[in-house]
Design an enzyme around this catalytic site. Sequence first.
Site, PDB file in Angstrom:
ATOM      1  N   SER A   1       1.954   2.481  -0.824  1.00 60.68           N
ATOM      2  CA  SER A   1       1.418   4.618  -1.250  1.00 60.68           C
ATOM      3  C   SER A   1      -0.182   3.671  -1.717  1.00 60.68           C
ATOM      4  O   SER A   1      -1.025   4.652  -1.951  1.00 60.68           O
ATOM      5  CB  SER A   1       1.761   5.408  -2.253  1.00 60.68           C
ATOM      6  OG  SER A   1       2.252   4.235  -3.512  1.00 60.68           O
TER       7      SER A   1
ATOM      8  N   HIS B   1       3.828   5.678   4.804  1.00 58.97           N
ATOM      9  CA  HIS B   1       3.561   6.283   3.464  1.00 58.97           C
ATOM     10  C   HIS B   1       4.403   7.102   3.169  1.00 58.97           C
ATOM     11  O   HIS B   1       3.855   8.547   4.018  1.00 58.97           O
ATOM     12  CB  HIS B   1       2.125   6.075   3.236  1.00 58.97           C
ATOM     13  CG  HIS B   1       1.691   6.338   1.282  1.00 58.97           C
ATOM     14  ND1 HIS B   1       1.482   7.490   0.649  1.00 58.97           N
ATOM     15  CD2 HIS B   1       3.409   6.802   0.873  1.00 58.97           C
ATOM     16  CE1 HIS B   1       1.920   7.281  -0.732  1.00 58.97           C
ATOM     17  NE2 HIS B   1       2.977   7.874  -0.831  1.00 58.97           N
TER      18      HIS B   1
ATOM     19  N   GLU C   1       1.570   9.456   5.903  1.00 65.48           N
ATOM     20  CA  GLU C   1       1.015   9.242   6.247  1.00 65.48           C
ATOM     21  C   GLU C   1       1.048   7.825   7.116  1.00 65.48           C
ATOM     22  O   GLU C   1       1.270   5.916   6.111  1.00 65.48           O
ATOM     23  CB  GLU C   1       0.650   8.814   5.024  1.00 65.48           C
ATOM     24  CG  GLU C   1      -1.632   8.785   4.788  1.00 65.48           C
ATOM     25  CD  GLU C   1      -1.635   8.565   3.145  1.00 65.48           C
ATOM     26  OE1 GLU C   1      -1.520   8.077   2.182  1.00 65.48           O
ATOM     27  OE2 GLU C   1      -2.959   8.504   2.818  1.00 65.48           O
TER      28      GLU C   1
ATOM     29  N   ASN D   1      -3.654   8.841  -1.814  1.00 67.23           N
ATOM     30  CA  ASN D   1      -3.423   8.977  -3.014  1.00 67.23           C
ATOM     31  C   ASN D   1      -4.768   8.379  -3.903  1.00 67.23           C
ATOM     32  O   ASN D   1      -5.531   8.673  -5.644  1.00 67.23           O
ATOM     33  CB  ASN D   1      -2.623   7.715  -4.121  1.00 67.23           C
ATOM     34  CG  ASN D   1      -1.194   8.195  -3.863  1.00 67.23           C
ATOM     35  OD1 ASN D   1      -0.827   8.968  -3.888  1.00 67.23           O
ATOM     36  ND2 ASN D   1      -0.409   7.185  -3.562  1.00 67.23           N
TER      37      ASN D   1
END
Length: 697
Positions: free
Chosen positions: A411, A432, A444, A482
């Site tokens: 991530s 991800h 992602e 993130n």
Amino acid sequence: MSNNQAVEYEVIENIGIIKGMNPPVNALSYLVRKGLVNTLKELTNNQKVEGIILIGDGKTFFAGADISEFGKPIQEPDLNQVINTFEESEKPIVAALHGTPLGGGLELAMGCNYRVALSSTKLGLPEVKLGIIPGAGGTQRLPRLAGIEKALSMITSGIPINTKDALKSGVIEEIYEDALIANALNFIKSKLHLERHPIVSKTSDKISNIDNQIFEVFSKKIEKKYRGRKSPLYAIEAVKASTNLDFTEGLKKERELFKICHGSKESSSLIHMFFSERQALKIPDIPKETKILSINSAAVIGCGTMGGGIAMNFANVGIPVVVIENSQASLDKGMKIIEKNYLNTVSKGRMSESDFKNKMSLIRGATNLDSISSVDVVVEAVFEEMTLKKEMFERIDKLAKENCILATNTSTLDIDEIAESTSRPAYVIGTHFFSPANVMKLLEIVRGKNTSKEVIASTMKLAKNIKKVPVLAGNCDGFIGNRMFHEYVRQAHALAEEGAKVADIDRVIYEFGWAMGPFAVNDLAGNDVGWRIRKRHKKEGKYDNLRYTSTVADQICELGRYGQKTDRGFYIYDTQTRQKQIDPEIDMMFEKVAKEKGIPRRNIDDNEILHRLSWALLNTGCMILQEGFALRASDIDVTYAYGYGYPHWRGGPMQYGQDYGLKKVLEEIEGFRENNPDMWPKCSYLEELVKENKKFN
Ligand code: T1G
């Protein structure tokens, strides 16, 4: 024969066949509407023709109004006029359905005398998903055909139904496995002898003597389920009109409510989402004809929460998958969780027992990495630690077959560094997934500097196949999602240090429409996850000089308050009910930290909380665009709507800021920057947009 390019017709014996020719989904654009009316006129005048079939060419019957015409002046005939013409036809018409007759498409079909369908057809009125209500009689005709309850359920959810359901509820008359035209021909011929043919708007048995309580019950349910949304409530009002007004007046009421929805922010935001999701699939430097690697088998390494959820995605679409753990005990534990997840769905009646068995049979457990040697894709989902991941990729590289896609579920970690541990960086890519991985729609996809175009295109295709919404990101720390979330959470902590209460911050965000506020999210995901990332950042010297460094977040982890899993985090959780309770201790910790850092405390209002958190996301999003790690602002919106519980109907963090006005956003950011310079890096991309009075993309 062609009436115009969008509609064609032919006559077989005594039956006229009107065919929509507007690929890819036969949207009811101006040309189609005009073509339909003109063709019907021609067939009406053709003495030879006694009955008519309405059908769509290609993959579907008409899938609704043409959304790209929304917001432009309507060119007549509008859809209501088209449907009226069909309903008033002297010759009986059967709509022959296949694919996805949705929205205006289903409304048009309900204006025909009969409807028959291929068994795979999905029918629905999905308008609320675009923030509107059916606007061409759907709220008046569907209740007459299927009854109030079914109509309310279909229209307020927007979820299509299958043909079994449609037959049972009276929406269609017959189902065929194949040969739609031949069957529809037989069907309409069998009706020609009738003196009268059913006209939906003239029926009323299913809408008489309705207890009004049903509307209240639905409204209550909807208010809870679609918190903050207006269109499903307007839809209920429109359906109610079918029971207390005659058809013409009901139609007027529908129009009135449709117009309110049509001009709303909710609608423009949801339409933005619709097109953004599709735009995200288009990668400018990857041509459409790029070779796609076929993926018929998969391996997932790690059968923890993420690995197990990822494996389920493959099994759900019939792709056999081997899940690998390093011990039999961990494997058994992981497999049990997968089984429990499926059984949960079975117990809710959303999966049959045989489907469950079939899915479980597609998931094979193994404790030996050799099991990956024949698969087409390997997804690594081990602990988020670079050394471990690199070691794993070195081993995967030795075992995986040629052309196998080597994906990592990291991530935040550097994809290129992971790729370097293999002899084939072109095949290494980030995938991800978001937790819970079997539920969350976002995938992602992270391209490394050496990832090949084939691998990117194939992974995007794979994402679609496993029913995810893919967004392509570049390889920066935290990628798109993130990296932004990190700044958002840091901002939440700064607010708490400056005087806002944790529960107030979460409340403002929840009331805005997010599924949860930042502190509740951290408690759910586990505060130790962020803690580990911050420790790594510290090691790398990142953010060393910053005033706000999530001190309380570190402190609560030192106390073992990892969140829901330890019953304590920023809140206290009831072990049984998971109900959360505010813990004043936490606000005191923030106060203490503020004192130590010399941060003055003050009252912070809801508006400042919302704007600081919203613009922290937007400013970071702009930095990501400036640095080229996202292709477009709308990709960021898709990321947030599908991966982070951001309210779709607000359009995503970038669109929300743009609707508010980028100039005003920048002015507010500049004000916030005076107080906290390190939290608000200057973004020349945003400044340029404002200077040139431009919008995103
Ligand atoms: N209008 C315009 N373009 C549309 C469209 C539509 N209704 N539906 C799809 N497209 C484009 C889409 O942007 C994409 O373009 C391409 O078609 C293929 O779509 C009066 C007011 C039908 C289930 O809400 O749900 O009727 O990206 O990739 O996965 O009451 O498209 O290739 O350039 O999604 O096979 C109601 C919306 C309208 C249906 C097919 N109808 N569409 O899925 O292909 S409002 C809808 C879908 C209305 C009336 C009201 C799906 C699909 P591009 P795709 P797919």
